[in-house]
Design a protein around this motif. Structure first.
Motif: not given
Length: 133
Positions: A4-16
């Motif tokens: 999660l540290t690599e995630l940037q604002i506006g980016e999504s987690l993998k949909e389930i």
């Protein structure tokens, strides 16, 4: 995304995408939650209540949101959430869970979350605060 540290604002987690809602899912959830309202498991009772069929427990849908964060359980935990139920979930509905990073503040990540049915309609919307270790 590996952390999660690599995630940037506006980016999504993998949909389930969940499996189609089954009567057995709702029977099991009734037992686990203690919510035995028959509109969730008995067709005639749902019909008497004016529903077109049995509906999933709102909390069943909300509880499934945690699956979005399961991959990251070693990084932290869901600290808080705020959810609004927007629509009913029926038997055989296929629900897709989504999360978008809204804000990062030190070790707290705020996500906008939603559950969407097969017709593209929100059945649940809200926010999750994820606390990183």
């Amino acid at each position: 995304m590996s952390t999660l540290t690599e995630l940037q604002i506006g980016e999504s987690l993998k949909e389930i995408q969940l499996e189609p809602v089954s009567r057995m899912d709702l029977i099991k959830y009734s037992g686990a939650s203690g919510d035995f309202n028959p509109i969730h498991t008995i067709d005639d009772e749902a019909s008497k209540a004016g529903l077109p069929g049995i509906i999933a427990h709102g909390m069943w849908t909300m509880g499934n949101l945690a699956k979005l964060f399961t991959e990251y359980y070693e990084e932290g935990f869901i600290e808080d959430y705020s959810i609004r139920f927007k629509g009913m979930v029926f038997l055989n509905d296929v629900i897709t869970l989504k999360a978008v990073l809204k804000e990062k503040e030190e070790n707290k990540l705020s996500f906008t979350v939603q559950a969407v049915n097969g017709q593209g309609k929100d059945v649940l919307k809200g926010e999750v605060v994820y606390h990183q270790y």
